[in-house]
Design a protein around this motif. Structure first.
Motif, PDB file in Angstrom:
ATOM      1  N   VAL A 199      15.520  42.300  35.843  1.00 16.56           N
ATOM      2  CA  VAL A 199      16.648  41.749  35.209  1.00 16.56           C
ATOM      3  C   VAL A 199      17.509  42.936  34.913  1.00 16.56           C
ATOM      4  O   VAL A 199      18.838  42.709  35.059  1.00 16.56           O
ATOM      5  N   PHE A 200      17.171  44.101  34.476  1.00 12.48           N
ATOM      6  CA  PHE A 200      18.042  45.076  34.429  1.00 12.48           C
ATOM      7  C   PHE A 200      18.903  45.732  35.503  1.00 12.48           C
ATOM      8  O   PHE A 200      19.890  45.770  35.550  1.00 12.48           O
ATOM      9  N   ASP A 201      18.160  45.599  36.836  1.00 11.39           N
ATOM     10  CA  ASP A 201      18.728  45.887  38.081  1.00 11.39           C
ATOM     11  C   ASP A 201      19.686  45.108  38.394  1.00 11.39           C
ATOM     12  O   ASP A 201      20.907  45.376  38.636  1.00 11.39           O
ATOM     13  N   TYR A 202      19.586  43.663  37.954  1.00 12.20           N
ATOM     14  CA  TYR A 202      20.423  42.416  38.517  1.00 12.20           C
ATOM     15  C   TYR A 202      21.676  42.811  37.312  1.00 12.20           C
ATOM     16  O   TYR A 202      22.869  42.463  37.880  1.00 12.20           O
ATOM     17  N   GLN A 203      21.414  42.962  36.380  1.00 11.63           N
ATOM     18  CA  GLN A 203      22.437  43.000  35.100  1.00 11.63           C
ATOM     19  C   GLN A 203      23.508  44.106  35.436  1.00 11.63           C
ATOM     20  O   GLN A 203      24.696  44.026  35.453  1.00 11.63           O
ATOM     21  N   LEU A 204      22.797  45.276  35.884  1.00 12.36           N
ATOM     22  CA  LEU A 204      23.638  46.442  36.287  1.00 12.36           C
ATOM     23  C   LEU A 204      24.806  46.146  37.401  1.00 12.36           C
ATOM     24  O   LEU A 204      25.793  46.463  37.158  1.00 12.36           O
ATOM     25  N   PHE A 205      24.225  45.583  38.554  1.00 14.63           N
ATOM     26  CA  PHE A 205      25.253  45.267  39.548  1.00 14.63           C
ATOM     27  C   PHE A 205      26.253  43.989  39.205  1.00 14.63           C
ATOM     28  O   PHE A 205      27.368  43.953  39.359  1.00 14.63           O
ATOM     29  N   ALA A 206      25.625  43.118  38.699  1.00 14.74           N
ATOM     30  CA  ALA A 206      26.310  41.716  38.644  1.00 14.74           C
ATOM     31  C   ALA A 206      27.308  41.807  37.334  1.00 14.74           C
ATOM     32  O   ALA A 206      28.568  40.981  37.425  1.00 14.74           O
ATOM     33  N   ILE A 207      26.846  42.440  36.154  1.00 21.21           N
ATOM     34  CA  ILE A 207      27.560  42.564  34.781  1.00 21.21           C
ATOM     35  C   ILE A 207      28.290  43.572  34.678  1.00 21.21           C
ATOM     36  O   ILE A 207      29.370  43.817  34.535  1.00 21.21           O
ATOM     37  N   LYS A 208      27.619  44.824  34.793  1.00 23.98           N
ATOM     38  CA  LYS A 208      28.453  46.046  34.330  1.00 23.98           C
ATOM     39  C   LYS A 208      29.174  46.603  35.510  1.00 23.98           C
ATOM     40  O   LYS A 208      30.288  47.181  35.244  1.00 23.98           O
ATOM     41  N   ASN A 209      29.070  46.067  36.603  1.00 30.17           N
ATOM     42  CA  ASN A 209      29.984  46.495  37.819  1.00 30.17           C
ATOM     43  C   ASN A 209      30.822  45.410  38.161  1.00 30.17           C
ATOM     44  O   ASN A 209      31.985  45.219  38.006  1.00 30.17           O
ATOM     45  N   TYR A 210      30.144  44.354  38.991  1.00 23.30           N
ATOM     46  CA  TYR A 210      31.077  43.461  39.471  1.00 23.30           C
ATOM     47  C   TYR A 210      31.738  42.463  38.446  1.00 23.30           C
ATOM     48  O   TYR A 210      32.969  42.465  38.699  1.00 23.30           O
ATOM     49  N   ASN A 211      31.158  41.782  37.559  1.00 25.35           N
ATOM     50  CA  ASN A 211      32.000  41.053  36.618  1.00 25.35           C
ATOM     51  C   ASN A 211      33.086  41.901  35.789  1.00 25.35           C
ATOM     52  O   ASN A 211      34.164  41.325  35.549  1.00 25.35           O
ATOM     53  N   ARG A 212      32.785  43.094  35.564  1.00 27.85           N
ATOM     54  CA  ARG A 212      33.945  43.884  34.920  1.00 27.85           C
ATOM     55  C   ARG A 212      34.956  43.983  35.931  1.00 27.85           C
ATOM     56  O   ARG A 212      36.265  43.946  35.391  1.00 27.85           O
ATOM     57  N   ASP A 213      34.689  44.126  37.175  1.00 25.15           N
ATOM     58  CA  ASP A 213      35.832  44.186  38.238  1.00 25.15           C
ATOM     59  C   ASP A 213      36.670  43.090  38.271  1.00 25.15           C
ATOM     60  O   ASP A 213      37.946  42.874  38.392  1.00 25.15           O
ATOM     61  N   LEU A 214      35.972  41.699  38.222  1.00 27.66           N
ATOM     62  CA  LEU A 214      36.305  40.496  38.310  1.00 27.66           C
ATOM     63  C   LEU A 214      37.365  40.200  37.086  1.00 27.66           C
ATOM     64  O   LEU A 214      38.459  39.706  37.115  1.00 27.66           O
ATOM     65  N   ILE A 215      36.946  40.646  35.946  1.00 18.31           N
ATOM     66  CA  ILE A 215      37.926  40.656  34.687  1.00 18.31           C
ATOM     67  C   ILE A 215      38.864  41.456  34.772  1.00 18.31           C
ATOM     68  O   ILE A 215      40.142  41.178  34.468  1.00 18.31           O
ATOM     69  N   GLN A 216      38.947  42.707  35.235  1.00 14.04           N
ATOM     70  CA  GLN A 216      40.347  43.577  35.566  1.00 14.04           C
ATOM     71  C   GLN A 216      41.354  42.600  36.381  1.00 14.04           C
ATOM     72  O   GLN A 216      42.426  42.589  36.310  1.00 14.04           O
ATOM     73  N   GLN A 217      40.653  42.115  37.812  1.00 10.73           N
ATOM     74  CA  GLN A 217      41.372  41.521  38.442  1.00 10.73           C
ATOM     75  C   GLN A 217      42.011  40.453  37.752  1.00 10.73           C
ATOM     76  O   GLN A 217      43.391  39.929  38.125  1.00 10.73           O
ATOM     77  N   GLN A 218      41.347  39.634  37.220  1.00 12.48           N
ATOM     78  CA  GLN A 218      42.061  38.587  36.421  1.00 12.48           C
ATOM     79  C   GLN A 218      43.059  39.089  35.478  1.00 12.48           C
ATOM     80  O   GLN A 218      44.404  38.361  35.292  1.00 12.48           O
ATOM     81  N   GLU A 219      42.937  40.065  34.713  1.00  9.71           N
ATOM     82  CA  GLU A 219      43.979  40.659  33.834  1.00  9.71           C
ATOM     83  C   GLU A 219      45.279  41.121  34.710  1.00  9.71           C
ATOM     84  O   GLU A 219      46.257  40.623  34.459  1.00  9.71           O
ATOM     85  N   LEU A 220      45.278  41.415  35.634  1.00  8.91           N
ATOM     86  CA  LEU A 220      46.144  42.120  36.781  1.00  8.91           C
ATOM     87  C   LEU A 220      46.660  40.698  37.300  1.00  8.91           C
ATOM     88  O   LEU A 220      48.114  40.658  37.483  1.00  8.91           O
ATOM     89  N   ALA A 221      46.166  39.679  37.475  1.00 13.44           N
ATOM     90  CA  ALA A 221      46.657  38.409  38.121  1.00 13.44           C
ATOM     91  C   ALA A 221      47.550  37.722  37.101  1.00 13.44           C
ATOM     92  O   ALA A 221      48.792  37.372  37.231  1.00 13.44           O
ATOM     93  N   GLU A 222      47.125  37.845  35.956  1.00 14.94           N
ATOM     94  CA  GLU A 222      47.966  37.235  34.910  1.00 14.94           C
ATOM     95  C   GLU A 222      49.447  38.147  34.761  1.00 14.94           C
ATOM     96  O   GLU A 222      50.503  37.412  34.376  1.00 14.94           O
ATOM     97  N   ILE A 223      49.313  39.358  34.816  1.00 11.87           N
ATOM     98  CA  ILE A 223      50.601  40.193  34.651  1.00 11.87           C
ATOM     99  C   ILE A 223      51.267  39.825  35.934  1.00 11.87           C
ATOM    100  O   ILE A 223      52.696  39.834  35.641  1.00 11.87           O
ATOM    101  N   ILE A 224      50.846  39.973  37.169  1.00 10.56           N
ATOM    102  CA  ILE A 224      51.633  39.514  38.368  1.00 10.56           C
ATOM    103  C   ILE A 224      52.309  38.232  38.248  1.00 10.56           C
ATOM    104  O   ILE A 224      53.705  38.070  38.738  1.00 10.56           O
ATOM    105  N   LYS A 225      51.521  37.192  37.736  1.00 10.70           N
ATOM    106  CA  LYS A 225      52.017  35.952  37.671  1.00 10.70           C
ATOM    107  C   LYS A 225      53.393  35.898  36.985  1.00 10.70           C
ATOM    108  O   LYS A 225      54.314  35.378  37.039  1.00 10.70           O
TER     109      LYS A 225
END
Length: 234
Positions: A199-225
């Motif tokens: 569970v910790f291993d999955y959380q590290l990749f899925a939440i700490k890394n991937y989902n964090r980057d997705l949130i940053q992408q969404q924030e940038l998407a709103e700015i560019i829009k």
């Protein structure tokens, strides 16, 4: 008299040349104006398409981000031993595979797919001489991040590792094929240190890394829009 005629013809020829040059300059000016108008029209079409694409991306990002946020809540409860004990009393033959604190939590994933129709048009800007500006640089930055996120494989690799490991467990066939509650499975998801590590291993990749980057992408998407909207309204 011959000299007089020559002078008149020379002045006439000079005048004709000047008229021709003026005509050429006017034609070039009109042609440049038409080309500039076409360029501006094309630029508007491209930015309009990018706006639509990023708007669609943002909606898709919201779904995937929420998918992982829900998982994160469940995983934190497992890792901090805060799953209500009564939850394990509700597991049975029918719901054991969909049980929120079971192995399904770390054996599936979701990824974002970006719409790039406008970006493909955007990449032709250089070929038609449209000058780069801060907005175009921001768009390039957005899609470079979006493509990285689209091709992020670590979460999928983590789920594959988990599935391969679980298939070796004695309780796996009961869970996946026979739909029969196996007490060893219940003990594994409730008490196993191995399960928590996964569970910790999955959380590290899925939440700490991937989902964090997705949130940053969404924030940038709103700015560019917003910036594209302002550009189109000019």
């Amino acid at each position: 008299m011959e000299k007089n005629k020559t002078g008149k013809y020379f002045k006439y020829a000079i005048g004709e040349i000047i008229l021709v040059v003026i005509g050429i300059l006017i034609a070039l000016s009109i042609n440049n104006w038409n080309e500039d108008r076409k360029t501006k029209t094309y630029e508007k079409q491209v930015y309009t398409q990018i706006y639509k694409d990023i708007k669609a991306d943002s909606l898709n990002l919201s779904l995937v981000i929420n998918f992982y946020k829900q998982k994160d809540t469940l995983m934190n409860r497992i890792l901090h031993d805060s799953v209500p004990s009564i939850a394990y009393d509700t597991i049975n033959n029918k719901n054991q595979f969909t049980f929120p604190y079971g192995i399904r939590l770390i054996t599936n994933s979701d990824n974002v797919t970006n719409t790039k129709k406008g970006y493909q048009l955007f990449k032709t800007f250089n070929t038609i001489g449209i000058e780069s500006d801060s907005l175009s640089f921001s768009i390039e930055d957005y899609y470079s991040k979006a493509i990285i996120n689209e091709n992020y494989e670590e979460v999928r690799n983590a789920t594959d590792r988990n599935i391969a490991e679980f298939q070796q467990k004695d309780w796996f066939l009961d869970l996946a094929v026979n739909h029969k509650l196996n007490l060893d499975y219940l003990d594994y998801i409730n008490n196993s240190r191995d399960f928590k590590i996964r569970v910790f291993d999955y959380q590290l990749f899925a939440i700490k890394n991937y989902n964090r980057d997705l949130i940053q992408q969404q924030e940038l998407a709103e700015i560019i829009k917003e910036r594209i909207k302002n550009r189109l309204e000019k």
